[in-house]
Design a protein around this motif. Structure first.
Motif, PDB file in Angstrom:
ATOM      1  N   ARG A 172       0.829  -1.204   0.000  1.00  0.00           N
ATOM      2  CA  ARG A 172       0.000   0.000   0.000  1.00  0.00           C
ATOM      3  C   ARG A 172       0.866   1.258   0.000  1.00  0.00           C
ATOM      4  NH1 ARG A 172      -5.466   1.546  -0.614  1.00  0.00           N
ATOM      5  NH2 ARG A 172      -5.963   3.260   0.799  1.00  0.00           N
TER       6      ARG A 172
ATOM      7  N   ILE B  89      -8.507  -0.474  -5.590  1.00  0.00           N
ATOM      8  CA  ILE B  89      -7.682  -0.428  -4.384  1.00  0.00           C
ATOM      9  C   ILE B  89      -8.586  -0.148  -3.171  1.00  0.00           C
ATOM     10  CG2 ILE B  89      -5.639   0.361  -5.624  1.00  0.00           C
ATOM     11  CD1 ILE B  89      -6.188   3.172  -4.287  1.00  0.00           C
TER      12      ILE B  89
ATOM     13  N   HIS C 133      -5.667   3.781   5.457  1.00  0.00           N
ATOM     14  CA  HIS C 133      -4.850   2.581   5.222  1.00  0.00           C
ATOM     15  C   HIS C 133      -3.550   3.018   4.546  1.00  0.00           C
ATOM     16  CE1 HIS C 133      -4.452  -1.496   2.866  1.00  0.00           C
ATOM     17  NE2 HIS C 133      -3.451  -1.297   3.704  1.00  0.00           N
TER      18      HIS C 133
ATOM     19  N   ASP D 160      -2.357  -4.174  -0.645  1.00  0.00           N
ATOM     20  CA  ASP D 160      -3.507  -3.477  -1.204  1.00  0.00           C
ATOM     21  C   ASP D 160      -4.353  -4.469  -1.997  1.00  0.00           C
ATOM     22  OD1 ASP D 160      -5.244  -1.366  -1.816  1.00  0.00           O
ATOM     23  OD2 ASP D 160      -3.593   0.025  -2.147  1.00  0.00           O
TER      24      ASP D 160
END
Length: 272
Positions: free
Chosen positions: A32, A74, A80, A85
């Motif tokens: 991510r 995503i 986050h 992801d």
């Protein structure tokens, strides 16, 4: 030529299960934090993250993030920041079907096609299958600017890279190996050679990374693949410069892409 067995073509449900099981989509291994970093750098206008595209509108980080939620799937949670992801497998399959329709049109017209990948360690087998089947259907798969070279920036410093064709698919080669690249320069060199020699112009480019971005920027009809940390092609699609972008993890073991490849070939009417 060995013709793929149409019985090997998965159903949409089977393909969805496979994409999730092999991490091509669903919960993917792309970090991510890497995604968010790339979105910020694309929004800041860093050329490496724009893949040769020149955008007609301003893309803020918030714009890019919203686009990637919509087009790639995503995680929409703005809090986050770390961990893995997601890529929505249904968006992957929807885009595969749209890509298949476009490739099928090219095959039916026996168009001139150019294929190129910046991810030879993962996606090359997908392109090889497309090149083989398009050629068998009468398309001219062109291989211009073979051997053209330049100094590429790498983690080890500048290194010489040149265009090499593997069974009709353009890749970057150097030091006896095939290399990952985001650079748009090789595709620009291809298009410059085609222009200078007044030779066949591609009716369709099938590519990724800077190969796809530079083609789309030049106005060549282009379809391609992109990971969730590569927002530029999705922005190019949103601006009408790229026809279709398929969201997927672009560097899992090559054999994992076989069911995806068979599904794409079937949707393109290249098998079956």
């Amino acid at each position: 030529m060995t013709v793929p067995d149409p019985a090997a073509v998965p159903t949409r449900t089977e393909l969805r299960e496979h994409l999730v099981r092999t991490l091509i989509a669903g919960d993917v291994a792309t970090p991510r934090q890497n995604n968010l970093l790339h979105y910020r750098r694309m929004a800041a206008g860093r050329p490496y993250y724009q893949f040769g595209l020149e955008f007609t509108r301003e893309w803020t980080f918030e714009d890019v993030f919203a686009l990637m939620v919509k087009k790639c799937g995503i995680d929409p949670d703005t809090s986050h920041f770390y961990g893995d992801d997601t890529i929505d497998p249904d968006l992957t399959i929807d885009a595969l079907e749209a890509m298949g329709e476009r490739i099928g049109e090219a095959a039916a017209r026996e168009d001139t096609v150019l294929l190129a990948t910046g991810h030879p360690s993962g996606l090359l087998p997908v392109y090889l299958a497309l090149a083989r089947e398009l050629a068998a259907r009468g398309c001219q798969v062109i291989t211009p600017a073979a051997g053209w070279s330049y100094e590429a920036d790498t983690s080890r410093g500048p290194e010489r890279r040149h265009i090499r064709y593997v069974d009709g698919v353009a890749v970057l080669s150097g030091g006896g190996a095939l290399h990952h690249t985001h650079d748009p320069h090789p595709m620009r060199a291809i298009l410059e050679e085609l222009t200078a020699n007044a030779t066949l112009w591609p009716d369709l480019v099938i590519a990724d990374h800077g190969w796809a971005g530079a083609a789309g920027q030049a106005g060549v009809p282009t379809v391609g693949f992109a990971d969730c940390n590569d927002p530029a092609l999705f922005a190019g699609e949103a601006e009408g410069k790229i026809g279709v972008v398929v969201p997927l993890d672009d560097n899992v073991p090559p054999h994992y892409y076989t069911p995806l490849t068979m599904y794409l070939l079937a949707r393109s009417s290249l098998i079956g």
